[in-house]
Design a protein around this motif. Structure first.
Motif, short mmCIF file in Angstrom:
data_model
loop_
_atom_site.label_atom_id
_atom_site.label_comp_id
_atom_site.label_asym_id
_atom_site.label_seq_id
_atom_site.Cartn_x
_atom_site.Cartn_y
_atom_site.Cartn_z
N MET A 1 -23.09 34.13 95.13
CA MET A 1 -23.08 34.97 94.08
C MET A 1 -21.47 35.17 94.05
SD MET A 1 -24.78 39.08 93.30
CE MET A 1 -24.09 39.58 95.13
N GLN A 2 -21.34 35.58 92.16
CA GLN A 2 -19.87 35.64 92.02
C GLN A 2 -19.59 36.35 91.37
OE1 GLN A 2 -18.83 31.61 89.36
NE2 GLN A 2 -17.24 32.31 90.31
N LYS A 3 -18.69 37.40 91.68
CA LYS A 3 -18.22 38.55 90.91
C LYS A 3 -17.48 37.86 89.13
CE LYS A 3 -16.52 42.63 90.23
NZ LYS A 3 -15.24 44.13 91.57
N LEU A 4 -18.49 38.44 88.07
CA LEU A 4 -16.93 38.02 87.14
C LEU A 4 -16.38 38.87 86.71
CD1 LEU A 4 -19.87 36.13 85.62
CD2 LEU A 4 -18.29 35.53 86.32
N ALA A 5 -16.61 40.59 86.77
CA ALA A 5 -16.36 41.20 86.02
C ALA A 5 -16.53 42.45 87.20
CB ALA A 5 -15.51 41.49 85.22
N ASP A 6 -15.48 43.78 86.81
CA ASP A 6 -17.03 44.92 86.89
C ASP A 6 -17.87 45.67 86.61
OD1 ASP A 6 -13.89 45.87 88.77
OD2 ASP A 6 -13.46 47.07 88.00
N GLY A 7 -19.10 45.11 87.26
CA GLY A 7 -20.26 45.56 87.17
C GLY A 7 -21.00 44.44 86.59
N ILE A 8 -19.94 42.74 86.26
CA ILE A 8 -20.91 41.51 86.10
C ILE A 8 -20.86 41.14 87.06
CG2 ILE A 8 -21.03 40.28 84.48
CD1 ILE A 8 -19.30 42.24 82.73
N TYR A 9 -22.12 39.75 87.52
CA TYR A 9 -21.74 39.12 88.27
C TYR A 9 -23.15 37.58 87.48
CZ TYR A 9 -20.77 43.25 91.63
OH TYR A 9 -20.00 44.33 92.37
N THR A 10 -22.56 36.55 88.32
CA THR A 10 -23.55 35.40 88.21
C THR A 10 -24.47 35.48 89.56
OG1 THR A 10 -24.15 33.53 86.96
CG2 THR A 10 -21.84 34.16 88.33
N HIS A 11 -25.77 35.25 89.80
CA HIS A 11 -26.04 34.19 90.31
C HIS A 11 -27.54 32.84 89.91
CE1 HIS A 11 -28.13 33.45 94.31
NE2 HIS A 11 -28.95 33.69 94.21
N ARG A 12 -26.83 31.70 90.15
CA ARG A 12 -27.78 30.69 89.88
C ARG A 12 -28.60 30.13 88.33
NH1 ARG A 12 -32.42 30.20 94.08
NH2 ARG A 12 -32.33 28.17 93.26
N GLY A 13 -27.48 30.58 87.61
CA GLY A 13 -27.31 30.99 86.05
C GLY A 13 -27.90 31.80 85.80
N HIS A 14 -27.78 33.58 86.31
CA HIS A 14 -28.97 34.22 86.18
C HIS A 14 -27.04 34.94 85.82
CE1 HIS A 14 -33.02 33.26 85.14
NE2 HIS A 14 -32.57 32.18 86.34
N SER A 15 -27.28 35.84 84.84
CA SER A 15 -26.08 37.29 85.03
C SER A 15 -26.99 38.24 85.18
CB SER A 15 -25.53 38.16 83.85
OG SER A 15 -25.02 36.74 82.98
N ILE A 16 -26.01 39.14 86.07
CA ILE A 16 -26.63 40.44 87.05
C ILE A 16 -25.70 41.48 86.50
CG2 ILE A 16 -27.34 41.75 88.46
CD1 ILE A 16 -27.40 39.20 90.63
N PHE A 17 -25.98 42.58 86.36
CA PHE A 17 -25.05 44.00 85.76
C PHE A 17 -25.27 44.94 86.65
CE2 PHE A 17 -26.30 40.86 81.71
CZ PHE A 17 -24.99 40.74 81.93
N LYS A 18 -24.33 45.63 86.43
CA LYS A 18 -24.61 46.89 87.05
C LYS A 18 -24.67 47.88 86.27
CE LYS A 18 -23.98 49.37 91.53
NZ LYS A 18 -22.75 49.29 92.62
N ASP A 19 -24.65 48.85 85.82
CA ASP A 19 -24.55 50.07 85.12
C ASP A 19 -24.92 51.07 85.22
OD1 ASP A 19 -26.97 50.10 83.98
OD2 ASP A 19 -26.93 48.85 82.08
N GLU A 20 -25.44 52.49 84.06
CA GLU A 20 -25.65 53.76 84.17
C GLU A 20 -27.01 53.80 84.71
OE1 GLU A 20 -25.43 52.65 79.77
OE2 GLU A 20 -24.07 52.77 81.72
N GLN A 21 -27.48 52.93 84.56
CA GLN A 21 -29.06 52.73 84.78
C GLN A 21 -29.67 52.31 86.33
OE1 GLN A 21 -31.75 52.05 81.71
NE2 GLN A 21 -30.34 52.11 80.09
N GLY A 22 -28.35 51.36 86.30
CA GLY A 22 -28.42 51.08 87.48
C GLY A 22 -28.12 49.51 87.84
N ILE A 23 -28.13 48.48 88.61
CA ILE A 23 -28.33 47.15 88.65
C ILE A 23 -30.28 46.60 87.92
CG2 ILE A 23 -27.95 45.30 90.08
CD1 ILE A 23 -27.16 46.97 92.52
N TRP A 24 -29.78 45.61 86.68
CA TRP A 24 -30.39 44.95 86.47
C TRP A 24 -30.26 42.46 85.86
CZ3 TRP A 24 -29.27 43.36 81.45
CH2 TRP A 24 -28.22 43.74 80.77
N VAL A 25 -31.39 42.29 85.83
CA VAL A 25 -30.65 40.47 85.48
C VAL A 25 -31.20 40.44 84.49
CG1 VAL A 25 -31.65 38.10 86.64
CG2 VAL A 25 -31.54 39.67 88.31
N ASP A 26 -30.62 40.31 84.01
CA ASP A 26 -29.67 40.01 81.96
C ASP A 26 -31.73 39.13 81.64
OD1 ASP A 26 -29.30 39.43 79.07
OD2 ASP A 26 -28.35 37.12 79.42
#
Length: 65
Positions: A1-26
């Motif tokens: 998993m790679q951190k792109l910016a605060d609250g935005i990550y990527t893992h195996r070609g999928h984006s992962i977001f962390k926001d006010e609702q929680g952690i979710w996959v694009d």
């Protein structure tokens, strides 16, 4: 998993977001308890190589509509 910016990550070609609702996959509505659960979910949907079952705690809601 790679951190792109605060609250935005990527893992195996999928984006992962962390926001006010929680952690979710694009393009998925599941909210995960931890970043590791999101990563394990991606492993599960890609090829079944997840080491544990990801914990889903809810569903993402479009709060802007």
């Amino acid at each position: 998993m790679q951190k792109l910016a605060d609250g935005i990550y990527t893992h195996r070609g999928h984006s992962i977001f962390k926001d006010e609702q929680g952690i979710w996959v694009d393009n998925w509505i599941h909210i995960f308890k931890t970043l590791n659960d999101a990563r394990e979910f991606i492993n599960k949907i890609n090829d079944g190589t997840n080491k544990k079952e990801p914990v889903i705690i809810g569903e993402w809601q479009d709060i802007y509509h």
